[in-house]
Design a protein around this motif. Structure first.
Motif, short mmCIF file in Angstrom:
data_model
loop_
_atom_site.label_atom_id
_atom_site.label_comp_id
_atom_site.label_asym_id
_atom_site.label_seq_id
_atom_site.Cartn_x
_atom_site.Cartn_y
_atom_site.Cartn_z
N LEU A 120 -8.64 -2.89 -3.21
CA LEU A 120 -7.67 -2.78 -2.12
C LEU A 120 -8.36 -2.74 -0.76
N VAL A 121 -9.52 -2.08 -0.68
CA VAL A 121 -10.27 -1.97 0.57
C VAL A 121 -11.71 -2.42 0.29
N LEU A 148 -3.06 3.45 2.37
CA LEU A 148 -2.71 2.14 2.87
C LEU A 148 -1.32 2.19 3.47
N GLU A 155 -0.50 -4.62 -2.79
CA GLU A 155 -0.98 -3.25 -2.61
C GLU A 155 0.01 -2.20 -3.07
N PRO A 196 -6.86 0.36 6.95
CA PRO A 196 -5.94 1.10 6.08
C PRO A 196 -4.77 1.73 6.81
N ARG A 246 -8.55 -4.34 4.49
CA ARG A 246 -7.76 -4.80 3.36
C ARG A 246 -7.84 -6.32 3.22
N SER A 287 -8.00 6.20 -0.71
CA SER A 287 -7.54 5.24 0.30
C SER A 287 -6.06 5.42 0.55
#
Length: 281
Positions: A31-32, A192, A199, A44, A38, A190
């Motif tokens: 995801l990161v 987001l 995501e 984020p 991203r 994380s």
């Protein structure tokens, strides 16, 4: 039978284009990246740009259209009108909300029938708007709110909350405050903000033993700083949940001026239309 020579004959069978699309499983799980960004280049805690316009449906009393990159939602408001007698007498007005995902809004073609996801979204929007609308101003009446998701690229519920609130305000319904929606995905360490479809949280992708994996949707009344609706999915610790809630409320405060500016432009355009019609007569 004679054939039409000017018409191009189409194929007898068709296949969806997603069958030929290559899936990048590594990009979906990460995801990161190592640079702290991203897959779409955002940080984020960064939201996607928002476009909001009110008064887009002339037949409705109030309407609004919102875009958050590829997430597109439109809302129409009708009423207030007298509700059916079988529902009983009430000195307060009622809200009836209906949410529908267009059949072409997602990667997989949806059904015309209302499913569980749409019913849950409609209930959340109704519960979020009821504290903000002055229901005692129209007793024995009902306000109909119709939300349609034209394209879903993540955070559709948060966009629908903001769009429905702007549509109700555009209809001239008295409100205590606007309702701003925001979504956040928590994936381990994380956070987001405003997640995309890739995501978003799905319970089938996370093991039951893993903690701090989930999603939170917040509906905020920014002027009085009150939360009118809160939806949480997944497993989050209390400290992480409070931090996520704080981040979502701060994001709602950033969206609030966009909604104010949209409604101001809608009122100004209506005043210009009235002035030009009066000068012509």
């Amino acid at each position: 039978m004679p054939t039409d020579s000017k018409r191009v004959p189409g194929p007898t069978e068709t296949q969806p284009p997603f069958l030929y699309q290559k899936k990048n499983e590594k990009a979906e799980t990460i995801l990161v990246n190592c640079d702290g960004k991203r897959h779409d280049g955002r940080k984020p805690a960064e939201m996607r740009p928002i476009f909001l316009k009110a008064g887009v449906i002339s037949q409705a009393r109030g309407s609004a259209y919102i875009e958050q990159h590829n997430t597109k939602v439109i809302c129409a408001v009708y009423g207030p009108h007298e509700y059916q007698r079988r529902e009983g007498f009430s000195m307060k007005g009622k809200l009836r909300c209906e949410v529908k995902y267009a059949t072409f809004s997602c990667r997989q073609r949806g059904s015309h029938q209302t499913d569980t996801r749409e019913k849950e979204a409609a209930l959340v929007i109704q519960q979020a708007l009821e504290p903000a609308v002055c229901l005692h101003k129209f007793p024995k009446s009902q306000l109909d709110i119709f939300v349609t998701v034209l394209q879903n690229d993540g955070s559709a519920l948060g966009a629908a909350l903001t769009c429905a609130s702007a549509a109700v305000a555009d209809a001239g319904i008295e409100m205590y405050d606007l309702v701003i929606g925001c979504q956040m995905r928590q994936a381990g360490e994380s956070m987001l903000l405003d997640p995309t479809v890739q995501e978003e949280y799905h319970s089938r992708l996370v093991k039951n033993a893993e903690s701090n994996h989930g999603a939170v949707t917040v509906a905020l009344l920014p002027s009085i700083n009150q939360v009118s609706a809160l939806v949480q999915k997944g497993n989050l610790e209390s400290e992480i949940a409070l931090q996520v809630l704080k981040t979502c409320t701060e994001a709602c405060q950033r969206i609030y001026p966009v909604v104010q500016q949209c409604l101001t432009k809608a009122v100004q355009s209506r005043e210009k239309t009235i002035d030009t019609s009066e000068t012509k007569t």
